[in-house]
Design an enzyme around this catalytic site. Structure first.
Site, PDB file in Angstrom:
ATOM      1  N   ARG A 106     -10.416 -15.091   0.828  1.00  0.00           N
ATOM      2  CA  ARG A 106      -9.041 -14.807   0.401  1.00  0.00           C
ATOM      3  C   ARG A 106      -9.029 -14.257  -1.016  1.00  0.00           C
ATOM      4  O   ARG A 106      -9.602 -14.837  -1.926  1.00  0.00           O
ATOM      5  CB  ARG A 106      -8.177 -16.066   0.497  1.00  0.00           C
ATOM      6  CG  ARG A 106      -6.711 -15.807   0.173  1.00  0.00           C
ATOM      7  CD  ARG A 106      -5.801 -16.931   0.628  1.00  0.00           C
ATOM      8  NE  ARG A 106      -5.938 -18.150  -0.148  1.00  0.00           N
ATOM      9  CZ  ARG A 106      -5.159 -19.229  -0.008  1.00  0.00           C
ATOM     10  NH1 ARG A 106      -4.194 -19.223   0.912  1.00  0.00           N
ATOM     11  NH2 ARG A 106      -5.351 -20.301  -0.737  1.00  0.00           N
ATOM     12  N   GLY A 108      -5.793 -12.108  -2.290  1.00  0.00           N
ATOM     13  CA  GLY A 108      -4.392 -12.315  -2.665  1.00  0.00           C
ATOM     14  C   GLY A 108      -3.575 -13.002  -1.594  1.00  0.00           C
ATOM     15  O   GLY A 108      -2.448 -13.419  -1.836  1.00  0.00           O
ATOM     16  N   TYR A 474      -2.531  -3.117   7.584  1.00  0.00           N
ATOM     17  CA  TYR A 474      -1.323  -3.653   8.209  1.00  0.00           C
ATOM     18  C   TYR A 474      -1.748  -4.319   9.522  1.00  0.00           C
ATOM     19  O   TYR A 474      -1.340  -3.927  10.605  1.00  0.00           O
ATOM     20  CB  TYR A 474      -0.295  -2.554   8.462  1.00  0.00           C
ATOM     21  CG  TYR A 474       0.162  -1.824   7.210  1.00  0.00           C
ATOM     22  CD1 TYR A 474       0.183  -2.460   5.972  1.00  0.00           C
ATOM     23  CD2 TYR A 474       0.585  -0.501   7.263  1.00  0.00           C
ATOM     24  CE1 TYR A 474       0.597  -1.804   4.831  1.00  0.00           C
ATOM     25  CE2 TYR A 474       1.014   0.168   6.119  1.00  0.00           C
ATOM     26  CZ  TYR A 474       1.013  -0.491   4.901  1.00  0.00           C
ATOM     27  OH  TYR A 474       1.436   0.168   3.771  1.00  0.00           O
TER      28      TYR A 474
END
Length: 533
Positions: A106, A108, A474
């Site tokens: 991880r 952000g 996305y």
């Protein structure tokens, strides 16, 4: 045959014993014991290792969750490691492998499907939040940025050294550079300078063997793969070296909104013929939302044309009046500013805000949302937009939205195979459909996700096909997933892989098989490793 069965008995007993060792009864405790062997003392370990028994665990886990749809997920990590140096990452990789745990990386926390902090199998989070240093070399126009830094922290550091240097990445200052660069990363200068990943010139990566590699030692194939091939597949990128770009001391921005009653549909239709053909110094994005109408009790559709021009307003207006006069842009719509001030503008901050707001890692709002992406190669007819508006007006849907980001310019000049990101020449724009909601119930989540799936189905006729392309940053698990345990075939992974990477997917799989043959770095949409072809 009897002899064969007899000879198999010792092997089967050995296999059972082996599996009892591979899958421990207490994986967390065994993992922590392994980690302790790699730390100088318990105090040092307690600062970077967090379990559900620590008061710090929940706050660290929640801090970088950027989609509240997953906020109450039960798929939580056994341990969170917040490394402060590379050796902590090396230890986490080694101990995860030894005790059969997966890892999630991880930066952000903006993964659209929450894959950087959730898993359906026992796992550990390597949270890079403490690795966020940015070192800018203004003389050579380069910077080293650690993968846990946000775009806001990067832009802040650049602005401290120069008012005419910049970096072409996203508009949201809280996005972590680790995932953003790994998937490509486009922003308001994409037509002038390409993607963020197009401007990466070196990297430090820790592979599945715990080796720290730079561009020279990892080789060009792996360096190619990490610049657009998505995160969580090839290793842990600790830092990126980027090439900064020159921008003028004055740039111009405008934001012009039009509703259906102000011919928004016709303007949007016309925009499709203009936006990707404008000079590369201009980007005009469009945000489409449902808003309250001037007629009380009614709603309408609003399209906001949002632009950055790398130059002064007097240079911009003649171009717009010649190419897109239908928008009716006038000087009063425009604002001149420095590039770093344009970052404030696109981020929604007030013009008098302190530069320090870019260092705040907490978004101003955290929604529940589901999003999907498409690539448009031929302009949509007006009737297609009218069909979208019908769906936007459905009463049980809270906040539907479209974002249209034009390509052309530099994006047309870079070949599909130069990086894993293949969506170059031939694309008018990327179309992002999203829906967000505040209601917490599972039924609300189901209803909104079902809505956007119907919208996605409706758009099929109007967007790219064979494959129906999508942008990996996305992320959309509806496109297909890997097997959570065991292996995933090339054919199965190709279902989603070719949508993100087109023909580059095959090369990505070859690189993955070479550098991570055991498929240690994996998630639901990581590049699979194949033992043979």
């Amino acid at each position: 045959m009897t002899c064969l069965k007899a000879s198999m008995l010792p092997f089967l007993l050995c296999l059972l014993v082996s599996f009892s060792w591979i899958i421990p009864a207490h994986p967390r405790e065994d993992f922590l014991k392994c980690l302790s062997l790699h730390f100088e003392d318990s105090a040092a370990m307690s600062n970077v290792v967090h379990t559900p028994y620590n008061s710090s665990y929940s706050s660290i886990l929640q801090f970088s969750i950027r989609n509240l749809r997953f906020n109450s997920s039960e798929l939580k990590p056994l341990v969170i490691v917040t490394p402060t140096n590379a050796s902590h990452i090396q230890a986490a990789i080694l101990c995860s492998q030894r005790h059969n745990l997966q890892i999630r990386i991880r930066s952000g926390g903006h993964d659209f499907e929450g894959l950087s902090y959730m898993a359906a199998v026992p796992f550990v989070i390597i949270d890079l939040i403490s690795l966020r240093a940015v070192n800018v070399d203004a003389t050579n126009r380069t910077a080293w940025v650690q993968a846990g830094a946000t775009l806001g922290e990067l832009y802040y550091s650049i602005s401290e050294k120069s008012r005419t240097l910049a970096f072409p990445a996203g508009s949201c200052p809280t996005i972590g550079v680790g995932g953003h660069f790994s998937g490509g990363g486009h922003g308001t200068m994409v037509r002038k300078f390409g993607l963020a990943s197009d401007n990466v010139i070196d990297a430090h990566l820790i592979d599945s063997k715990g080796r720290i590699l730079d561009r020279a030692s990892m080789g060009e194939d792996l360096f190619w793969a990490i610049r657009g091939g998505g995160g969580q597949s090839f290793g842990v990128v600790v830092a990126w070296k980027i090439s900064l770009v020159e921008v003028p001391s004055t740039v111009t921005m405008f934001s012009v909104s039009r509703t259906l009653e102000q011919n928004a549909t016709k303007l949007l239709h016309r925009w499709q013929y203009v936006a990707n053909t404008l000079p590369e110094d201009i980007v005009i994005d469009v945000l489409v939302t449902r808003v309250n109408s001037s007629q009380e009790g009614n709603t309408t559709i609003q399209a906001t044309f949002f632009s950055l021009f790398l130059g002064e307003v007097d240079q911009l207006l003649p171009v717009m009046q010649g190419s897109f006069p239908e928008l009716g842009l006038v000087k009063d719509d425009c604002f001149e500013m420095s590039w770093i001030e344009s970052v404030f503008y696109t981020g929604g901050f007030t013009s008098n805000a302190s530069l320090d707001v870019l260092l705040n890692r907490t978004p101003r709002s955290i929604p529940r949302f589901k999003a999907k992406s498409d690539y448009v190669k031929e302009p949509l007819p007006e009737i297609a937009f009218e069909g979208i508006w019908e769906r936007f007006f459905e009463e049980d849907i809270e906040v539907p939205a479209l974002i249209l980001i034009p390509y052309g310019g530099k994006m047309d000049e870079i070949s599909e195979s130069s990086t894993p990101f293949p969506h170059r020449a031939g694309n008018l724009y990327v179309l992002v459909s999203s829906v967000s909601w505040s209601e917490e119930s599972k039924e609300a989540s189901r209803r909104h996700v079902a809505w956007i799936r119907r919208l996605y189905s409706y758009l099929t006729t109007y967007v790219s096909n064979n494959p129906r392309e999508a942008y990996v940053n996305y992320r959309d698990l509806d496109l297909g997933i890997n097997n959570l345990t065991g292996t995933t075939s090339y054919k199965q992974a190709s279902i989603w892989g070719r949508k993100y990477f087109k023909n580059n997917f095959e090369r990505l799989v070859r690189v993955k098989t070479e550098v991570d043959p055991t498929n240690f770095f994996r998630n639901e949409q990581s590049i699979p490793s194949l033992s043979s072809w």
